[in-house]
Scaffold this motif. Structure first.
Motif, PDB file in Angstrom:
ATOM      1  N   THR A 246      19.447   0.849   7.751  1.00  0.00           N
ATOM      2  CA  THR A 246      20.483  -0.131   7.396  1.00  0.00           C
ATOM      3  C   THR A 246      19.963  -1.128   6.364  1.00  0.00           C
ATOM      4  OG1 THR A 246      21.465   0.053   9.587  1.00  0.00           O
ATOM      5  CG2 THR A 246      22.023  -1.903   8.320  1.00  0.00           C
ATOM      6  N   ALA A 247      18.793  -1.695   6.615  1.00  0.00           N
ATOM      7  CA  ALA A 247      18.229  -2.681   5.683  1.00  0.00           C
ATOM      8  C   ALA A 247      17.906  -2.047   4.332  1.00  0.00           C
ATOM      9  CB  ALA A 247      16.979  -3.311   6.287  1.00  0.00           C
ATOM     10  N   THR A 248      17.394  -0.821   4.342  1.00  0.00           N
ATOM     11  CA  THR A 248      17.044  -0.142   3.088  1.00  0.00           C
ATOM     12  C   THR A 248      18.280   0.137   2.246  1.00  0.00           C
ATOM     13  OG1 THR A 248      15.154   0.882   4.194  1.00  0.00           O
ATOM     14  CG2 THR A 248      15.864   1.855   2.114  1.00  0.00           C
ATOM     15  N   ILE A 249      19.305   0.691   2.866  1.00  0.00           N
ATOM     16  CA  ILE A 249      20.546   0.975   2.124  1.00  0.00           C
ATOM     17  C   ILE A 249      21.161  -0.322   1.607  1.00  0.00           C
ATOM     18  CG2 ILE A 249      22.934   1.783   2.389  1.00  0.00           C
ATOM     19  CD1 ILE A 249      21.798   3.999   4.205  1.00  0.00           C
ATOM     20  N   ALA A 250      21.148  -1.353   2.435  1.00  0.00           N
ATOM     21  CA  ALA A 250      21.768  -2.622   2.043  1.00  0.00           C
ATOM     22  C   ALA A 250      21.061  -3.260   0.856  1.00  0.00           C
ATOM     23  CB  ALA A 250      21.772  -3.583   3.226  1.00  0.00           C
ATOM     24  N   ILE A 251      19.738  -3.177   0.783  1.00  0.00           N
ATOM     25  CA  ILE A 251      19.024  -3.825  -0.326  1.00  0.00           C
ATOM     26  C   ILE A 251      19.159  -3.022  -1.625  1.00  0.00           C
ATOM     27  CG2 ILE A 251      16.695  -2.847  -0.119  1.00  0.00           C
ATOM     28  CD1 ILE A 251      15.746  -5.856  -0.281  1.00  0.00           C
TER      29      ILE A 251
ATOM     30  N   SER B 232       9.497  -3.397   2.109  1.00  0.00           N
ATOM     31  CA  SER B 232       9.564  -4.565   2.981  1.00  0.00           C
ATOM     32  C   SER B 232      10.879  -4.594   3.747  1.00  0.00           C
ATOM     33  CB  SER B 232       9.410  -5.850   2.174  1.00  0.00           C
ATOM     34  OG  SER B 232       8.151  -5.917   1.583  1.00  0.00           O
ATOM     35  N   ALA B 233      11.975  -4.281   3.078  1.00  0.00           N
ATOM     36  CA  ALA B 233      13.274  -4.244   3.761  1.00  0.00           C
ATOM     37  C   ALA B 233      13.269  -3.188   4.858  1.00  0.00           C
ATOM     38  CB  ALA B 233      14.389  -3.962   2.755  1.00  0.00           C
ATOM     39  N   THR B 234      12.690  -2.037   4.573  1.00  0.00           N
ATOM     40  CA  THR B 234      12.629  -0.965   5.560  1.00  0.00           C
ATOM     41  C   THR B 234      11.854  -1.409   6.792  1.00  0.00           C
ATOM     42  OG1 THR B 234      12.713   0.682   3.787  1.00  0.00           O
ATOM     43  CG2 THR B 234      11.927   1.430   5.936  1.00  0.00           C
ATOM     44  N   TYR B 235      10.675  -1.967   6.580  1.00  0.00           N
ATOM     45  CA  TYR B 235       9.850  -2.415   7.707  1.00  0.00           C
ATOM     46  C   TYR B 235      10.477  -3.602   8.423  1.00  0.00           C
ATOM     47  CZ  TYR B 235       6.328   0.614   5.603  1.00  0.00           C
ATOM     48  OH  TYR B 235       5.663   1.683   5.084  1.00  0.00           O
TER      49      TYR B 235
ATOM     50  N   MET C  30       0.797  -1.223   0.000  1.00  0.00           N
ATOM     51  CA  MET C  30       0.000   0.000   0.000  1.00  0.00           C
ATOM     52  C   MET C  30       0.829   1.271   0.000  1.00  0.00           C
ATOM     53  SD  MET C  30      -3.193  -0.950   2.451  1.00  0.00           S
ATOM     54  CE  MET C  30      -2.313  -1.731   3.776  1.00  0.00           C
ATOM     55  N   THR C  31       2.111   1.172   0.252  1.00  0.00           N
ATOM     56  CA  THR C  31       2.950   2.372   0.273  1.00  0.00           C
ATOM     57  C   THR C  31       3.404   2.714  -1.144  1.00  0.00           C
ATOM     58  OG1 THR C  31       4.919   1.037   0.728  1.00  0.00           O
ATOM     59  CG2 THR C  31       3.780   1.988   2.624  1.00  0.00           C
ATOM     60  N   PRO C  32       3.726   3.979  -1.387  1.00  0.00           N
ATOM     61  CA  PRO C  32       4.096   4.374  -2.753  1.00  0.00           C
ATOM     62  C   PRO C  32       5.495   3.947  -3.190  1.00  0.00           C
ATOM     63  CG  PRO C  32       4.120   6.263  -1.280  1.00  0.00           C
ATOM     64  CD  PRO C  32       3.594   5.115  -0.485  1.00  0.00           C
ATOM     65  N   ALA C  33       6.271   3.355  -2.319  1.00  0.00           N
ATOM     66  CA  ALA C  33       7.620   2.913  -2.674  1.00  0.00           C
ATOM     67  C   ALA C  33       7.584   1.499  -3.252  1.00  0.00           C
ATOM     68  CB  ALA C  33       8.502   2.944  -1.426  1.00  0.00           C
ATOM     69  N   PRO C  34       8.667   1.059  -3.897  1.00  0.00           N
ATOM     70  CA  PRO C  34       8.733  -0.320  -4.382  1.00  0.00           C
ATOM     71  C   PRO C  34       8.584  -1.310  -3.225  1.00  0.00           C
ATOM     72  CG  PRO C  34      10.480   0.988  -5.357  1.00  0.00           C
ATOM     73  CD  PRO C  34       9.841   1.840  -4.309  1.00  0.00           C
ATOM     74  N   VAL C  35       7.929  -2.427  -3.501  1.00  0.00           N
ATOM     75  CA  VAL C  35       7.559  -3.395  -2.464  1.00  0.00           C
ATOM     76  C   VAL C  35       8.782  -3.984  -1.758  1.00  0.00           C
ATOM     77  CG1 VAL C  35       6.394  -5.588  -2.041  1.00  0.00           C
ATOM     78  CG2 VAL C  35       5.414  -3.957  -3.619  1.00  0.00           C
TER      79      VAL C  35
END
Length: 191
Positions: A87-92, A62-65, A53-58
Motif C-alpha cells: 500500500t505504501a509503495t503504490i501510494a508513493i 523507505s516507504a515499503t519498509y 543498501m537496497t538496489p531500489a530508490p531510497v
C-alpha cells in the motif's frame, strides 16, 4: 483503517516530495514518526540505513519498509504487514506516475520556454533545502548518542560521519564503498 491512512499519507508524500527520493526522507520521518507515531525514531533510522543498501530508490524502499513496520507495530503480522508495504509503495509511486502521464507531452513541447526554465530554476533551492533537512533530521541522539551519556559512541559516530562525508565529497570514493567501510567501522568500533 491503517491502510487508508498509509495510502493517503504516502500519496501526499509522493505528491509533494520534489527532488527525488532523498528529499522525501524528511517528509516520511515527519509523517511516520512525529504525526502518526507509527514508528520510533530508531525504527526510522534503521529503515533509512537498510533503504540506502537496497538496489531500489531510497524513498520507495523507505516507504515499503515504513508500510510494513507501521502495520506490524499496529499488531498485525504476516500478509497484513506485507499488504501495508504494498500500500505504501503504490501510494508513493502513484502521484509521480499520474503526473508524468499528464504532463509528458506538454513538457516536451514547452521545455525550452523561459517560463519552464524559471520554474525549474525555482525548484532547485527547494531540493537543496529538503536534502539538508533530511540530513539534519538524521543527526539525532539515536545516531550519535550524547557525549555525556556515551562519549565513545558519540565520537566514533561523529568520526564515521565526517570520514564518510570527506571520502565521498573530496576524495571521490565510491558511495557504495563508503557504506561498506562505515558499516565495517561501526561493527568493529561500536559492537
Amino acid at each position: 483503517m491503517i491502510y487508508l491512512e498509509l495510502f493517503y499519507t504516502f500519496f501526499i508524500i509522493g505528491l509533494f516530495g520534489f527532488g527525488g527520493d532523498n528529499s522525501m526522507l524528511s517528509l516520511i520521518q515527519t509523517e511516520t514518526v512525529q504525526n502518526h507515531h507509527w514508528l520510533s525514531s530508531a525504527d526510522f533510522t534503521n529503515i533509512v540505513a537498510v533503504s540506502q543498501m537496497t538496489p531500489a530508490p531510497v524513498g520507495i524502499s523507505s516507504a515499503t519498509y515504513c508500510g510494513y513496520t507501521a502495520v506490524h507495530n499496529a499488531g498485525m503480522n504476516g500478509m497484513m504487514a506485507v499488504l501495508g508495504s504494498v500500500t505504501a509503495t503504490i501510494a508513493i509511486i502513484l502521484p509521480s506516475f499520474i503526473i508524468m502521464l499528464l504532463i509528458c507531452r506538454m513538457f516536451f513541447k514547452y521545455m525550452n520556454t523561459s517560463i519552464t526554465q524559471s520554474i525549474i530554476a525555482g525548484l532547485r533551492p527547494v531540493v537543496v533545502g529538503l536534502l539538508a533537512a533530511a540530513t539534519l533530521l538524521l543527526c539525532n541522539v539515536d545516531n550519535f548518542s550524547q557525549p555525556s551519556i556515551n562519549p565513545w559512541q558519540f565520537f566514533i559516530s561523529l568520526f564515521i560521519f565526517l570520514a564518510t562525508f570527506i571520502g565521498t565529497m573530496w576524495m571521490k570514493i565510491n558511495p557504495i564503498r563508503m557504506i561498506l567501510y562505515a558499516a565495517f567501522a561501526g561493527l568493529i568500533l561500536l559492537y
